[in-house]
Design a protein around this motif. Sequence first.
Motif, PDB file in Angstrom:
ATOM      1  N   VAL A 157      40.259  32.559  37.123  1.00 48.26           N
ATOM      2  CA  VAL A 157      41.518  32.216  36.438  1.00 48.26           C
ATOM      3  C   VAL A 157      41.718  30.709  36.279  1.00 48.26           C
ATOM      4  O   VAL A 157      42.653  30.290  35.593  1.00 48.26           O
ATOM      5  CB  VAL A 157      42.735  32.832  37.162  1.00 48.26           C
TER       6      VAL A 157
ATOM      7  N   PRO B  36      44.452  33.564  46.031  1.00 51.53           N
ATOM      8  CA  PRO B  36      43.446  32.862  45.240  1.00 51.53           C
ATOM      9  C   PRO B  36      42.345  32.295  46.130  1.00 51.53           C
ATOM     10  O   PRO B  36      42.624  31.765  47.207  1.00 51.53           O
ATOM     11  CB  PRO B  36      44.233  31.744  44.552  1.00 51.53           C
ATOM     12  N   GLU B  37      41.109  32.449  45.659  1.00 54.38           N
ATOM     13  CA  GLU B  37      39.949  32.000  46.436  1.00 54.38           C
ATOM     14  C   GLU B  37      39.187  30.961  45.618  1.00 54.38           C
ATOM     15  O   GLU B  37      38.845  31.210  44.446  1.00 54.38           O
ATOM     16  CB  GLU B  37      39.055  33.223  46.706  1.00 54.38           C
TER      17      GLU B  37
ATOM     18  N   THR C 178      43.577  26.190  33.606  1.00 61.12           N
ATOM     19  CA  THR C 178      44.101  27.442  34.161  1.00 61.12           C
ATOM     20  C   THR C 178      44.324  28.405  33.002  1.00 61.12           C
ATOM     21  O   THR C 178      44.838  27.992  31.949  1.00 61.12           O
ATOM     22  CB  THR C 178      45.441  27.202  34.891  1.00 61.12           C
TER      23      THR C 178
ATOM     24  N   LEU D 213      48.474  27.716  40.576  1.00 61.36           N
ATOM     25  CA  LEU D 213      47.030  27.897  40.772  1.00 61.36           C
ATOM     26  C   LEU D 213      46.260  26.592  40.553  1.00 61.36           C
ATOM     27  O   LEU D 213      45.347  26.256  41.322  1.00 61.36           O
ATOM     28  CB  LEU D 213      46.506  28.984  39.840  1.00 61.36           C
TER      29      LEU D 213
ATOM     30  N   LEU E 253      38.723  29.238  40.568  1.00 55.53           N
ATOM     31  CA  LEU E 253      39.678  29.980  41.382  1.00 55.53           C
ATOM     32  C   LEU E 253      39.621  31.431  40.946  1.00 55.53           C
ATOM     33  O   LEU E 253      39.783  31.746  39.757  1.00 55.53           O
ATOM     34  CB  LEU E 253      41.076  29.399  41.139  1.00 55.53           C
ATOM     35  N   ARG E 254      39.346  32.292  41.920  1.00 50.44           N
ATOM     36  CA  ARG E 254      39.231  33.719  41.631  1.00 50.44           C
ATOM     37  C   ARG E 254      40.442  34.457  42.204  1.00 50.44           C
ATOM     38  O   ARG E 254      40.819  34.235  43.348  1.00 50.44           O
ATOM     39  CB  ARG E 254      37.951  34.256  42.264  1.00 50.44           C
ATOM     40  N   VAL E 255      41.050  35.287  41.382  1.00 57.13           N
ATOM     41  CA  VAL E 255      42.172  36.124  41.822  1.00 57.13           C
ATOM     42  C   VAL E 255      41.883  37.543  41.364  1.00 57.13           C
ATOM     43  O   VAL E 255      41.638  37.770  40.165  1.00 57.13           O
ATOM     44  CB  VAL E 255      43.511  35.643  41.231  1.00 57.13           C
TER      45      VAL E 255
END
Length: 146
Positions: free
Chosen positions: A53, A4-5, A76, A85, A46-48
């Motif tokens: 996401v 996760p970024e 989330t 996350l 948060l990018r996955v």
Amino acid sequence: MSAPEVVEISAADTHPLRLSVLRFDTPTKEVVFPEDTWPGCVHLGLRVDGELVATSSWVPRPLDGRPGVQVRGMATARHLQGTGLGGVLLDTGCQRMADAGHPMVWARARDAALAFYLRHGFTVEGDGFIDEATQLPHHLIVRTLV
Ligand SMILES: CC(C)(COP(=O)(O)OP(=O)(O)OC[C@H]1O[C@@H](n2cnc3c(N)ncnc32)[C@H](O)[C@@H]1OP(=O)(O)O)[C@@H](O)C(=O)NCCC(=O)NCCS
């Protein structure tokens, strides 16, 4: 699944998750918060695997005269809740606020999410209340950053 970024996003980017997670069962369907365009407000997601996401919004705003940042709109994606996350986004956001020199983060937390925040260094202040927009029970919570 890629790591996760945490990424900076626009206010509009938060709207789909605000609607599907925070406003799907509430009297109001409003996904625009007045604070979204306040000076210094930052939206973190948060990018996955290229997909957004989780979302959150961080608004510099004192609490009872104490300087701090209000975190709003923590959400989330429903199918990914409980997988860690939200914790990553919350802790990374708090670290960013600390790095920017803010002494404290606070929120009006839904009681359903209180355990989540308490596990991440927040404490409850005062009595519970019913939030006007959602009609859900809430508590004020605070995390000291310094
Ligand atoms: C509250 C919310 C943002 C937390 O995000 P999340 O991604 O679900 O958060 P996490 O997975 O890090 O932690 C949530 C729970 O999963 C548990 N968890 C954490 N990592 C986990 C893992 N790897 N596997 C299983 N469970 C895990 C945590 O213990 C926590 O339990 P708790 O609810 O009893 O505190 C999210 O659940 C959500 O969007 N809820 C609905 C909207 C909402 O209430 N938003 C907050 C408004 S104030």
